[in-house]
Design a protein around this motif. Structure first.
Motif, PDB file in Angstrom:
ATOM      1  N   ALA A   1      19.072   1.390  61.079  1.00 30.65           N
ATOM      2  CA  ALA A   1      20.347   0.778  60.684  1.00 30.65           C
ATOM      3  C   ALA A   1      20.171  -0.605  60.061  1.00 30.65           C
ATOM      4  CB  ALA A   1      21.290   0.722  61.887  1.00 30.65           C
ATOM      5  N   PRO A   2      19.411  -1.544  60.682  1.00 28.88           N
ATOM      6  CA  PRO A   2      19.248  -2.853  60.032  1.00 28.88           C
ATOM      7  C   PRO A   2      18.520  -2.766  58.698  1.00 28.88           C
ATOM      8  CG  PRO A   2      17.791  -2.662  61.929  1.00 28.88           C
ATOM      9  CD  PRO A   2      18.739  -1.514  61.991  1.00 28.88           C
ATOM     10  N   MET A   3      17.591  -1.799  58.547  1.00 30.29           N
ATOM     11  CA  MET A   3      16.883  -1.668  57.279  1.00 30.29           C
ATOM     12  C   MET A   3      17.817  -1.186  56.169  1.00 30.29           C
ATOM     13  SD  MET A   3      13.056  -0.297  58.176  1.00 30.29           S
ATOM     14  CE  MET A   3      13.355   0.724  59.614  1.00 30.29           C
ATOM     15  N   VAL A   4      18.716  -0.267  56.505  1.00 32.85           N
ATOM     16  CA  VAL A   4      19.710   0.176  55.520  1.00 32.85           C
ATOM     17  C   VAL A   4      20.609  -0.993  55.137  1.00 32.85           C
ATOM     18  CG1 VAL A   4      21.677   1.697  55.125  1.00 32.85           C
ATOM     19  CG2 VAL A   4      19.652   2.564  56.318  1.00 32.85           C
ATOM     20  N   ALA A   5      21.026  -1.768  56.134  1.00 33.35           N
ATOM     21  CA  ALA A   5      21.863  -2.937  55.853  1.00 33.35           C
ATOM     22  C   ALA A   5      21.124  -3.940  54.968  1.00 33.35           C
ATOM     23  CB  ALA A   5      22.298  -3.593  57.159  1.00 33.35           C
ATOM     24  N   LEU A   6      19.839  -4.142  55.227  1.00 36.46           N
ATOM     25  CA  LEU A   6      19.051  -5.061  54.406  1.00 36.46           C
ATOM     26  C   LEU A   6      18.911  -4.547  52.978  1.00 36.46           C
ATOM     27  CD1 LEU A   6      16.219  -6.026  56.923  1.00 36.46           C
ATOM     28  CD2 LEU A   6      17.988  -7.539  56.028  1.00 36.46           C
ATOM     29  N   TYR A   7      18.797  -3.244  52.821  1.00 41.65           N
ATOM     30  CA  TYR A   7      18.695  -2.669  51.474  1.00 41.65           C
ATOM     31  C   TYR A   7      19.989  -2.906  50.706  1.00 41.65           C
ATOM     32  CZ  TYR A   7      17.428   0.604  47.771  1.00 41.65           C
ATOM     33  OH  TYR A   7      17.126   1.164  46.546  1.00 41.65           O
ATOM     34  N   VAL A   8      21.129  -2.747  51.388  1.00 41.48           N
ATOM     35  CA  VAL A   8      22.415  -3.008  50.744  1.00 41.48           C
ATOM     36  C   VAL A   8      22.534  -4.488  50.371  1.00 41.48           C
ATOM     37  CG1 VAL A   8      24.911  -2.979  51.054  1.00 41.48           C
ATOM     38  CG2 VAL A   8      23.527  -1.070  51.906  1.00 41.48           C
ATOM     39  N   VAL A   9      22.128  -5.361  51.288  1.00 42.35           N
ATOM     40  CA  VAL A   9      22.152  -6.799  50.993  1.00 42.35           C
ATOM     41  C   VAL A   9      21.246  -7.112  49.810  1.00 42.35           C
ATOM     42  CG1 VAL A   9      21.519  -9.076  51.886  1.00 42.35           C
ATOM     43  CG2 VAL A   9      22.755  -7.462  53.345  1.00 42.35           C
ATOM     44  N   SER A  10      20.091  -6.466  49.736  1.00 41.59           N
ATOM     45  CA  SER A  10      19.159  -6.690  48.630  1.00 41.59           C
ATOM     46  C   SER A  10      19.769  -6.247  47.299  1.00 41.59           C
ATOM     47  CB  SER A  10      17.847  -5.941  48.885  1.00 41.59           C
ATOM     48  OG  SER A  10      17.229  -6.393  50.064  1.00 41.59           O
ATOM     49  N   ILE A  11      20.566  -5.176  47.324  1.00 43.19           N
ATOM     50  CA  ILE A  11      21.247  -4.733  46.093  1.00 43.19           C
ATOM     51  C   ILE A  11      22.187  -5.818  45.596  1.00 43.19           C
ATOM     52  CG2 ILE A  11      22.920  -3.090  45.157  1.00 43.19           C
ATOM     53  CD1 ILE A  11      21.668  -0.958  46.932  1.00 43.19           C
ATOM     54  N   PHE A  12      22.956  -6.408  46.505  1.00 40.53           N
ATOM     55  CA  PHE A  12      23.876  -7.479  46.114  1.00 40.53           C
ATOM     56  C   PHE A  12      23.123  -8.708  45.624  1.00 40.53           C
ATOM     57  CE2 PHE A  12      26.895  -5.007  48.649  1.00 40.53           C
ATOM     58  CZ  PHE A  12      28.040  -5.103  47.857  1.00 40.53           C
ATOM     59  N   ILE A  13      21.995  -9.015  46.267  1.00 38.21           N
ATOM     60  CA  ILE A  13      21.181 -10.153  45.823  1.00 38.21           C
ATOM     61  C   ILE A  13      20.642  -9.901  44.421  1.00 38.21           C
ATOM     62  CG2 ILE A  13      18.996 -11.350  46.234  1.00 38.21           C
ATOM     63  CD1 ILE A  13      19.547 -11.189  49.210  1.00 38.21           C
ATOM     64  N   ALA A  14      20.145  -8.679  44.180  1.00 36.94           N
ATOM     65  CA  ALA A  14      19.635  -8.345  42.851  1.00 36.94           C
ATOM     66  C   ALA A  14      20.746  -8.379  41.806  1.00 36.94           C
ATOM     67  CB  ALA A  14      18.988  -6.954  42.886  1.00 36.94           C
ATOM     68  N   TRP A  15      21.959  -7.972  42.209  1.00 39.37           N
ATOM     69  CA  TRP A  15      23.087  -8.005  41.266  1.00 39.37           C
ATOM     70  C   TRP A  15      23.504  -9.438  40.950  1.00 39.37           C
ATOM     71  CZ3 TRP A  15      28.166  -9.669  42.547  1.00 39.37           C
ATOM     72  CH2 TRP A  15      29.093  -9.506  41.523  1.00 39.37           C
ATOM     73  N   PHE A  16      23.502 -10.303  41.941  1.00 38.13           N
ATOM     74  CA  PHE A  16      23.985 -11.667  41.750  1.00 38.13           C
ATOM     75  C   PHE A  16      22.948 -12.553  41.066  1.00 38.13           C
ATOM     76  CE2 PHE A  16      24.980 -16.007  43.131  1.00 38.13           C
ATOM     77  CZ  PHE A  16      26.328 -16.079  42.805  1.00 38.13           C
ATOM     78  N   PHE A  17      21.667 -12.397  41.452  1.00 39.91           N
ATOM     79  CA  PHE A  17      20.626 -13.286  40.935  1.00 39.91           C
ATOM     80  C   PHE A  17      19.774 -12.638  39.843  1.00 39.91           C
ATOM     81  CE2 PHE A  17      21.345 -14.906  45.263  1.00 39.91           C
ATOM     82  CZ  PHE A  17      21.572 -16.248  44.986  1.00 39.91           C
ATOM     83  N   GLY A  18      19.994 -11.342  39.581  1.00 45.08           N
ATOM     84  CA  GLY A  18      19.134 -10.651  38.622  1.00 45.08           C
ATOM     85  C   GLY A  18      19.277 -11.170  37.209  1.00 45.08           C
ATOM     86  N   ARG A  19      18.198 -11.069  36.472  1.00 48.25           N
ATOM     87  CA  ARG A  19      18.198 -11.459  35.054  1.00 48.25           C
ATOM     88  C   ARG A  19      17.063 -10.716  34.367  1.00 48.25           C
ATOM     89  NH1 ARG A  19      16.490 -17.703  34.857  1.00 48.25           N
ATOM     90  NH2 ARG A  19      16.493 -17.208  32.645  1.00 48.25           N
ATOM     91  N   LYS A  20      17.201 -10.549  33.079  1.00 48.38           N
ATOM     92  CA  LYS A  20      16.138  -9.909  32.323  1.00 48.38           C
ATOM     93  C   LYS A  20      14.965 -10.868  32.180  1.00 48.38           C
ATOM     94  CE  LYS A  20      19.081  -6.809  29.614  1.00 48.38           C
ATOM     95  NZ  LYS A  20      19.481  -6.394  28.245  1.00 48.38           N
ATOM     96  N   ARG A  21      13.783 -10.294  32.216  1.00 49.04           N
ATOM     97  CA  ARG A  21      12.606 -11.152  32.123  1.00 49.04           C
ATOM     98  C   ARG A  21      12.440 -11.638  30.696  1.00 49.04           C
ATOM     99  NH1 ARG A  21       6.229 -10.254  33.754  1.00 49.04           N
ATOM    100  NH2 ARG A  21       5.915 -12.428  34.390  1.00 49.04           N
ATOM    101  N   THR A  22      12.250 -12.923  30.565  1.00 45.87           N
ATOM    102  CA  THR A  22      12.057 -13.532  29.252  1.00 45.87           C
ATOM    103  C   THR A  22      10.731 -14.268  29.246  1.00 45.87           C
ATOM    104  OG1 THR A  22      13.232 -15.544  29.961  1.00 45.87           O
ATOM    105  CG2 THR A  22      14.531 -13.822  28.877  1.00 45.87           C
ATOM    106  N   LYS A  23      10.147 -14.348  28.056  1.00 48.71           N
ATOM    107  CA  LYS A  23       8.893 -15.070  27.933  1.00 48.71           C
ATOM    108  C   LYS A  23       9.166 -16.572  27.932  1.00 48.71           C
ATOM    109  CE  LYS A  23       6.484 -11.478  25.300  1.00 48.71           C
ATOM    110  NZ  LYS A  23       5.727 -11.171  24.087  1.00 48.71           N
ATOM    111  N   GLU A  24       8.130 -17.326  28.164  1.00 46.99           N
ATOM    112  CA  GLU A  24       8.251 -18.778  28.151  1.00 46.99           C
ATOM    113  C   GLU A  24       8.664 -19.245  26.760  1.00 46.99           C
ATOM    114  OE1 GLU A  24       8.134 -22.456  30.102  1.00 46.99           O
ATOM    115  OE2 GLU A  24       7.907 -20.422  30.865  1.00 46.99           O
ATOM    116  N   PRO A  25       9.733 -20.056  26.657  1.00 42.75           N
ATOM    117  CA  PRO A  25      10.138 -20.528  25.334  1.00 42.75           C
ATOM    118  C   PRO A  25       8.998 -21.243  24.638  1.00 42.75           C
ATOM    119  CG  PRO A  25      11.787 -21.059  27.004  1.00 42.75           C
ATOM    120  CD  PRO A  25      10.580 -20.553  27.729  1.00 42.75           C
ATOM    121  N   GLN A  26       8.822 -20.919  23.348  1.00 45.78           N
ATOM    122  CA  GLN A  26       7.747 -21.533  22.584  1.00 45.78           C
ATOM    123  C   GLN A  26       8.190 -22.897  22.071  1.00 45.78           C
ATOM    124  OE1 GLN A  26       4.747 -20.235  22.199  1.00 45.78           O
ATOM    125  NE2 GLN A  26       5.301 -18.424  23.403  1.00 45.78           N
TER     126      GLN A  26
END
Length: 339
Positions: free
Chosen positions: A311-336
């Motif tokens: 049960a706590p692992m399922v809850a953590l997976y759901v929390v991780s989905i929200f974290i990925a949704w809120f903080f996620g971004r596409k990977r970009t290269k270092e600006p030249q």
């Protein structure tokens, strides 16, 4: 860096980790007995509950009830039973001995429980009027119920137990430093703007580890221990301290690592390696993996205990989905740099 430079960097960081762990171990060694007592509280209470047979109170009037010893009134008399071995002055008293006693105040006005008859022991006689080891001052905390102790089978085992406790505690205390060293070794493979995630990652990961270990200690282990010891109610329970310590430390470390899921999801989402959509699409394989991990980590093979771990692992997976949704971004290269 070249391959040899990577090896040299790894060697330096491993030396730092070893030195930090050594210092932490030495500090934890001075508190190893307290740490062991803290870790053994759940199983000692579970053993005491399993060893006792609870009998409901049935009296003449039907209104009889138990009261806390701290609620005893002055002048109340009865018999005091020593629940564990004790020593009053030079008199050694075995567990189970009893003596007539009365609640009264001494010459300084302090209330307490005092003997009203002599108590004969093997090596001395305790006279009437001696204070018994019970705190009944107003506002005093009632003494905890007598708890069973685990056993050791060799003279060397207590020392090895304290060494084990100190080592695992040192590892737990060193988690932030260990994560910082790991990050320092991995960070050269990341872009400059991705290296800025080190502080939130270490902070979130350290907090997650503590929360996971605490969750295992306070929530998961007590019901599992009561269930396991309840199965052995027909037997005399003699639990080896080393077996128990390995068991609870494994569960706490496992849950501390499992609770890293949100921290790892944060970093991978910020870097752009995972996304909330990807985690939602793969929820079925994730549930299967969680159930497998729960079956391995659970101390028993029954469904309720496995679900208690899952049960706590399922809850953590759901929390991780929200974290990925809120903080996620596409990977970009270092600006030249221009020019």
């Amino acid at each position: 860096m070249s391959f040899l430079e990577h090896l040299d960097e790894l060697r330096r960081r491993l030396i730092r980790i070893f030195l930090f762990l050594t210092v932490s171990f030495l500090v934890c060694w001075f508190f190893s007995d307290r740490i062991y007592n803290f870790l053994s509280i759940p199983i000692r209470r579970a053993i005491s509950e399993a060893e006792r047979k609870e009998i409901p109170i049935e009296g003449l009037s039907g209104e009889e009830k138990l009261v806390s010893i701290t609620e005893a009134s002055e002048g109340q008399a009865g018999r005091y039973v020593f629940s564990s071995p004790a020593q009053i002055g030079g008199a050694v008293i075995e567990a189970g001995a009893s003596v007539a006693a009365r609640v009264a105040k001494d010459k300084e006005g302090r209330i307490g429980l005092f003997t009203t008859e002599p108590l004969f022991t093997d090596n001395a006689v305790i006279p009437a009027g001696v204070r018994l080891p019970v705190e009944i001052e107003p506002g005093a905390e009632p003494p905890p119920p007598n708890e069973e102790k685990m056993i050791v089978t060799t003279a060397f085992e207590p020392f090895s137990l304290y060494v084990t406790v100190s080592l695992y505690t040192a590892i737990a205390v060193s988690i932030p430093f260990l994560l910082f060293q790991i990050w320092g070794f991995v960070s050269p493979a990341l872009y400059e703007h991705e290296r800025a995630y080190v502080t939130p990652f270490i902070l979130l990961s350290s907090i997650s580890f503590v929360v996971g270990a605490g969750f295992a200690y306070y929530v998961l282990f007590p019901p599992a221990a009561r269930y396991l010891l309840g199965l052995g109610s027909d037997f005399r329970i003699l639990l080896k301290a080393s077996d128990y310590l390995d068991f609870i430390l494994l569960i706490m470390l496992a849950m501390g690592i499992i609770f890293q899921m949100p921290a790892v999801a944060y970093v991978l989402a910020r870097i752009g390696l995972i996304s909330a959509g990807m985690m939602i699409r793969f929820w079925k394989p994730a549930i299967i993996i969680i159930l497998v991990v729960a079956a391995v980590a659970s101390p028993t093979s029954d469904i309720p205990n496995m679900l208690l771990f899952a049960a706590p692992m399922v809850a953590l997976y759901v929390v991780s989905i929200f974290i990925a949704w809120f903080f996620g971004r596409k990977r970009t290269k270092e600006p030249q740099a221009e020019g």
